[in-house]
Design a protein around this motif. Structure first.
Motif, PDB file in Angstrom:
ATOM      1  N   VAL A 107       0.878  -1.173   0.000  1.00 39.36           N
ATOM      2  CA  VAL A 107       0.000   0.000   0.000  1.00 39.36           C
ATOM      3  C   VAL A 107       0.913   1.219   0.000  1.00 39.36           C
ATOM      4  O   VAL A 107       1.758   1.368   0.880  1.00 39.36           O
ATOM      5  N   ASP A 108       0.772   2.070  -0.998  1.00 35.48           N
ATOM      6  CA  ASP A 108       1.639   3.234  -1.149  1.00 35.48           C
ATOM      7  C   ASP A 108       0.808   4.501  -1.267  1.00 35.48           C
ATOM      8  O   ASP A 108      -0.330   4.468  -1.711  1.00 35.48           O
ATOM      9  N   SER A 109       1.431   5.614  -0.897  1.00 34.90           N
ATOM     10  CA  SER A 109       0.820   6.924  -1.067  1.00 34.90           C
ATOM     11  C   SER A 109       1.809   7.811  -1.806  1.00 34.90           C
ATOM     12  O   SER A 109       3.012   7.735  -1.547  1.00 34.90           O
ATOM     13  N   GLU A 110       1.299   8.620  -2.725  1.00 34.90           N
ATOM     14  CA  GLU A 110       2.176   9.536  -3.444  1.00 34.90           C
ATOM     15  C   GLU A 110       1.486  10.881  -3.635  1.00 34.90           C
ATOM     16  O   GLU A 110       0.262  10.957  -3.685  1.00 34.90           O
ATOM     17  N   ARG A 111       2.326  11.920  -3.736  1.00 32.55           N
ATOM     18  CA  ARG A 111       1.829  13.276  -3.931  1.00 32.55           C
ATOM     19  C   ARG A 111       2.797  14.003  -4.840  1.00 32.55           C
ATOM     20  O   ARG A 111       3.961  14.156  -4.514  1.00 32.55           O
ATOM     21  N   GLY A 112       2.318  14.468  -5.971  1.00 32.69           N
ATOM     22  CA  GLY A 112       3.131  15.286  -6.847  1.00 32.69           C
ATOM     23  C   GLY A 112       3.088  16.737  -6.391  1.00 32.69           C
ATOM     24  O   GLY A 112       2.336  17.095  -5.469  1.00 32.69           O
TER      25      GLY A 112
END
Length: 163
Positions: A107-112
């Protein structure tokens, strides 16, 4: 234990995603319009064609910016239960996905940069599925963090080999 069935998820993404999708799309349209303005002011023939092309681009861009973000907001949904993760996304091509928690591998989270500006984040749930990971885009940063923690804890507590 309940058997997961494909159904519409309960939760919408953040309302802020409407503005994010609008700005992201507008940036793309502005690049095209700037190129067309450069073509318009350049020396050469076919002024009518250049003006018509620019007008058509502006009209299509305005329609896209007015419709697409609202449409996507109405479609994009997500939900988690103790047994599954549900997602619904798209706007022309819509996709419903379900993944049993026992199949979750990561489970990953990303934010540009633009997402950080709007306080949004994306969560990616990777499973052993050949269809690829489930992606939940347009979540508020706090919601995304809670979701990652919840899914991680639930996946660790669920019996299964994640394959």
């Amino acid at each position: 234990m309940e058997t997961p069935t494909l159904r519409p998820p309960l939760h919408r993404v953040s309302r802020t995603a409407i503005w994010y999708w609008t700005v992201r799309a507008a940036l793309g349209w502005l690049i095209l319009i700037a190129a067309q303005v450069g073509w318009l002011v350049a020396q050469g023939d076919y002024l009518g064609v250049r003006v018509s092309g620019l007008v058509i681009t502006v009209v299509v861009a305005a329609a896209h910016l007015a419709v697409m973000p609202q449409w996507r907001f109405r479609v994009h949904r997500w939900e988690t239960t103790p047994t599954a993760v549900y997602t619904q996304s798209g706007w022309f091509k819509q996709e419903w996905r379900i993944a049993p928690v026992s199949r979750i591998q990561t489970v990953d989270s990303e934010r540009g940069p633009l997402e950080r500006l709007f306080g949004l984040a994306n969560v990616t749930v990777t499973t052993a599925s050949a269809a690829g990971p489930l992606k939940i885009s347009g979540l508020g940063q706090d919601t995304a963090q809670r979701l990652v923690a919840e899914l991680t804890a639930t996946a660790q507590a669920t019996a299964g080999d994640a394959t």
